[in-house]
Write a protein that holds these residues in place. Structure first.
Motif, PDB file in Angstrom:
ATOM      1  N   ALA A  14      10.358 -38.416 -37.893  1.00 10.74           N
ATOM      2  CA  ALA A  14      11.646 -37.905 -37.414  1.00 10.74           C
ATOM      3  C   ALA A  14      11.827 -38.251 -35.934  1.00 10.74           C
ATOM      4  CB  ALA A  14      11.735 -36.395 -37.637  1.00 10.74           C
ATOM      5  N   ALA A  15      10.774 -38.087 -35.148  1.00 10.21           N
ATOM      6  CA  ALA A  15      10.830 -38.435 -33.728  1.00 10.21           C
ATOM      7  C   ALA A  15      11.036 -39.938 -33.550  1.00 10.21           C
ATOM      8  CB  ALA A  15       9.558 -37.976 -33.021  1.00 10.21           C
ATOM      9  N   ALA A  16      10.405 -40.734 -34.398  1.00 16.37           N
ATOM     10  CA  ALA A  16      10.568 -42.188 -34.336  1.00 16.37           C
ATOM     11  C   ALA A  16      12.004 -42.597 -34.655  1.00 16.37           C
ATOM     12  CB  ALA A  16       9.594 -42.871 -35.295  1.00 16.37           C
ATOM     13  N   ARG A  17      12.605 -41.924 -35.626  1.00 19.19           N
ATOM     14  CA  ARG A  17      14.004 -42.223 -35.981  1.00 19.19           C
ATOM     15  C   ARG A  17      14.928 -41.924 -34.801  1.00 19.19           C
ATOM     16  NH1 ARG A  17      12.087 -39.901 -40.989  1.00 19.19           N
ATOM     17  NH2 ARG A  17      12.252 -41.464 -42.643  1.00 19.19           N
ATOM     18  N   LEU A  18      14.727 -40.766 -34.181  1.00 19.72           N
ATOM     19  CA  LEU A  18      15.550 -40.402 -33.025  1.00 19.72           C
ATOM     20  C   LEU A  18      15.371 -41.420 -31.906  1.00 19.72           C
ATOM     21  CD1 LEU A  18      17.422 -38.523 -31.462  1.00 19.72           C
ATOM     22  CD2 LEU A  18      15.410 -37.145 -30.874  1.00 19.72           C
TER      23      LEU A  18
END
Length: 160
Positions: A14-18
């Motif tokens: 999720a952090a990578a997507r953001l």
């Protein structure tokens, strides 16, 4: 870091997507290339404290794949997103952050079959909620759902 303190895979992704959406946005508005964006985000943003806020640890390989994949596959990604948008509202007219979200989400749906379609859609709707009120996340949901049904229809016909 202790083994239990390691971020879970879902949170790291999720952090990578953001981070990928932010990097795509920056590339779009500042005209940066993918190599510069990767270097800057990995050195100064991902997993760092920015303006007093500690960024969540990211899955760096996943971040790189999304960012490089959107750039590498931009033509087919943009064509799918354009086809899912309203006829008189092409992707080039969409605001830059929203465009980055749609491109990243469509890339994942088209080229990351290891991620379930419903998960990808939900994750990018969540990213959209971080930047916008209700209308834009709804648009992200509708566009990515249309792309998903076209490129991964088999995932939606199961269990019905």
């Amino acid at each position: 870091m202790a083994k239990d303190a390691k971020p879970n895979r879902a949170a790291a992704r999720a952090a990578a997507r953001l981070a990928a959406v932010q990097a795509l946005y920056q590339m779009d508005v500042a005209g940066k290339g993918v190599v510069d964006a990767l270097a800057e985000f990995e050195a100064y943003w991902i997993g760092r404290e920015v303006e007093g806020v500690e960024a969540a640890p990211s899955d760096i390989d996943f971040f790189r794949d999304i960012l490089q994949g959107v750039v590498r596959e931009q033509r087919p990604v943009d064509m799918k997103v354009d086809a899912a948008l309203a006829a008189k509202w092409p992707l080039k007219r969409v605001e830059a952050v929203l465009r980055a979200i749609l491109r990243a989400g469509a890339y994942e749906l088209m080229f990351r079959r290891d991620v379930p379609a419903r998960v990808a859609i939900t994750e990018y709707v969540d990213v959209a909620h971080g930047f916008y009120g209700e209308d834009e996340p709804g648009l992200v949901n509708a566009v990515l759902d249309a792309v998903a049904h076209e490129v991964r229809g088999e995932e939606f016909s199961k269990g019905r």
